[in-house]
Design a protein around this motif. Structure first.
Motif: not given
Lengths: 194, 194
Positions: B52-57, B75, B79, B83
């Motif tokens: 788990v390295t990438k951000q997004g949703c 991605n 963080d 949001r």
């Protein structure tokens, strides 16, 4: 013979005479008869239209504000059951189960032979000092454990770990009186490797 | 070699000496070294934490009361942006786009070479009577059309067909100032063949 002709017609929507001839040539074997029809270049019903036969629903579940997402397709026989409240509740529970317990396969039969072999090999190598008879028993036990972790139907239900997912499925089938199949799922975890 | 050891440590969080030995034994192959470590029974870091390295949703969209379902991962870099309201709105639009316009790939580069060849072959066979120079131009045009139909980024946006999905993506990137990537998606249609 008549029954085979009927099934062939249902499957292919080819003409009556073509089906009769093909079944005769295939000695009653429907699959063979389909081949014969195809070889003759007779147009069969488009595969697609004959495919979309199943009812049910596609359910999703998004966990932790979009960090984990699940998509699952659950099939039943009629649209009536697809709209049934218990069927819908079951679908939601399954989506949540997949999010929380991260299965890799629906059922044991879906685990590729190569994955099982690899798993056995690694287990055996990590317990080289054990006597051979004991070893096999231990490995069998570990493989069962592996199934419980990776196969959705074998997993303990997150809301009630005393029962397995397949037990819930089977009692729902018994109660509703229609076959129900968990067909496929996708589980995305943000940033994980594919 | 040093690089391989470093990558193995990052992936497994195993001890330095163990990693050194495993990489040596595996002749520099990191995947093989992981296997060697597992066979020795050395405990590896849970796969989860290293992935788990990438951000997004992860966003979902269920259409027509469960007849169609979409799961998509988008991605971004932080963080904070994950949001962001506009980022979330974009994610929802993309999920809806996939449900309605049924793309098969995210971008042109994801279309397998074999699929493209097949497409060209079929197009050529269906226009055998055209002169050769004209033919090539027509086929190129048709392939562009094929991309527009099958690649999400090339598709016209369902809510405003004058712009393409990639245009919306690029203006969002420019506005937010962070790279944004539509990483993967699944689209299930009830009863379809896989």
């Amino acid at each position: 013979m008549l029954d085979a002709i009927k099934r062939l017609r249902e499957k292919t929507k080819a003409g009556m005479m073509d089906c009769k001839k093909a079944i005769k040539e295939a000695a009653g074997n429907v699959e063979k008869a389909i081949e014969i029809l195809r070889k003759r270049g007779i147009k069969l019903a488009s595969e697609k239209s004959s495919r979309v036969t199943k009812q049910g629903c596609v359910e999703s579940y998004i966990h932790m504000n979009g960090k984990i997402g699940v998509l699952v397709e659950i099939n039943c026989e009629t649209d009536f059951v697809a709209r049934n409240e218990e069927f819908r509740k079951f679908s939601k529970d399954i989506a949540m189960q997949i999010a929380a317990a991260r299965p890799l396969y629906v059922k044991k039969e879906n685990v590729p032979e190569g994955v099982l072999e690899k798993e056995r090999e690694i287990l055996a190598a990590s317990m080289k000092d054990k006597p051979k008879e004991a070893l096999e028993k231990i490995i069998d036990g570990r493989i069962e454990k592996f199934y419980e972790e990776t196969c959705l139907l074998e997993q303990p239900f997150i809301k009630d770990p005393k029962i397995k997912i397949k037990d819930i499925l089977h009692s729902l089938i018994a109660k509703i009186g229609e076959n129900i199949v968990i067909r496929r799922f996708s589980r995305y975890q943000l940033g994980e490797e594919q």
